[in-house]
Scaffold this active site. Structure first.
Site, PDB file in Angstrom:
ATOM      1  N   GLY A  18       0.827  -1.198   0.000  1.00  0.00           N
ATOM      2  CA  GLY A  18       0.000   0.000   0.000  1.00  0.00           C
ATOM      3  C   GLY A  18       0.864   1.251   0.000  1.00  0.00           C
ATOM      4  CB  SER A 127      -4.353   3.897  14.333  1.00  0.00           C
ATOM      5  OG  SER A 127      -5.750   3.975  14.570  1.00  0.00           O
ATOM      6  CE  LYS A 130     -11.776   8.876   7.315  1.00  0.00           C
ATOM      7  NZ  LYS A 130     -10.539   9.678   7.247  1.00  0.00           N
ATOM      8  CB  VAL A 171      -1.445   9.842   3.894  1.00  0.00           C
ATOM      9  CG1 VAL A 171      -0.063   9.858   3.257  1.00  0.00           C
ATOM     10  CG2 VAL A 171      -1.357   9.387   5.355  1.00  0.00           C
ATOM     11  CB  SER A 174      -2.240   7.782   0.448  1.00  0.00           C
ATOM     12  OG  SER A 174      -3.492   8.273   0.878  1.00  0.00           O
TER      13      SER A 174
END
Length: 330
Positions: A18, A127, A130, A171, A174
């Site tokens: 990812g 984490s 959210k 981010v 991303s």
């Protein structure tokens, strides 16, 4: 500082194909580590990453954190785990809640169990904001993942595995985030689909995210939640800045780009929080970081840290970030 700490370490990155996982791997390979194992269930992205890095220190593992038998092989002799594997898209988690629980909660418990069995020294969970006062499935599962991670320190003695968390905002650029979406829409002349003009978000770059993760690995003693001090922006200001900056690059007049208000997607919030009022009592200021520990800070200062209450970046400041982001990509 980091090089001395990570020297000779064997490191595992879950969710390593990812956006965040890849950046962690790319940063770690700069240090004098012994090896990095990259675990993910995305075969194509793993293949691409392996070819890109072309390093004998990088070992690729196709697998899933829900498969505890697979983890036995991957965790053997590992010193540090950066746990980035997760389902992160809010609407998809809303429509597939059980799968989100299986990966983000039960998968995290598998990582914890295997880390303890394998005598891993540290585990750092990636984490999200959210997870703070969650109002959607994704946030709720990440909240539980944080609780599982922090609670695991209770059963860890002085020499046992140490578990900590890193809590992010959004981010920049991303995979699956709004900037690639908006850029793609601008390439085709619009319209840009804006959920809500009043929506605000915290923002950080992939470079900042990777640095925070490595810093957490270095500083962790078990039980902490590390939070980067980051700015916030209005989503409507991001749209305006991107139209002004990118529309001419793609051959369009910025005044011809339409913005379509589509409303909040399932599970979305108008603003995000990074620290709860209860956590404020346990926050320690570490310069560019806030560190939440499981102990009261007698010298704590009361403040609110959500994306609505702090000062927002101006359109020009957002545009400067976009310019810098493009330079780094090139």
């Amino acid at each position: 500082m980091f090089n001395d700490y990570y020297k000779g370490k064997k490191i595992l990155v879950t969710g390593g194909s990812g956006s965040i996982g890849k950046k962690i791997v790319r940063e770690l390979i700069k240090y004098d580590i012994e090896s990095i194992r990259v675990l993910d269930n995305n075969e194509t992205e793993l293949f691409n990453l392996d070819n890109e890095l072309n390093s004998s220190k990088v070992k690729i593992y196709i697998g899933d954190i829900k498969d505890d038998q697979r983890l036995k092989t991957v965790f053997k002799d590992i010193d540090i785990v950066f746990h980035a594997a997760a389902y992160k898209h809010v609407p998809l988690c809303e429509y597939n809640p059980l799968d989100a629980v299986k990966t983000n909660v039960l998968g995290t418990q598998n990582v914890i169990d295997m880390a303890i069995l394998s005598d891993v020294k540290k585990v750092i969970l990636i984490s999200t904001d959210k997870a703070v006062n969650p109002s959607n499935v994704m946030g709720a599962t990440k909240f539980l993942a944080e609780r599982l991670m922090i609670a695991s320190n209770i059963n860890s003695d002085e020499y046992g595995t140490k578990f900590s968390c890193v809590r992010f905002g959004n981010v920049l650029n991303s995979r699956g985030s709004v900037i690639p979406l908006f850029k793609n829409q601008l390439m085709h002349g619009g319209p840009i689909t804006l959920t809500d003009e009043d929506m605000t978000r915290f923002i950080m770059s992939i470079q900042q995210a990777a640095k925070l993760i490595l810093q957490a690995g270095f500083l962790s003693k078990g039980g902490e939640i590390f939070i980067l001090k980051m700015p916030a922006f209005k989503l409507s200001d991001l749209v305006d800045a991107m139209v002004e900056y990118y529309a001419p690059q793609y051959g369009y007049d910025k005044d011809d780009i339409e913005v379509e208000i589509i409303g909040k997607r399932p599970g979305e919030q108008l603003y995000e929080e990074l620290i709860t009022p209860d956590e404020i009592l346990k926050v320690y200021d570490n310069g560019d970081l806030f560190i939440i520990r499981d102990e009261l800070n007698e010298d704590h200062e009361d403040f609110v840290y959500n994306s609505n209450e702090i000062d927002h970046l101006s359109k020009e400041e957002i545009k400067e970030i976009l310019i810098k982001m493009d330079k780094i990509e090139v």
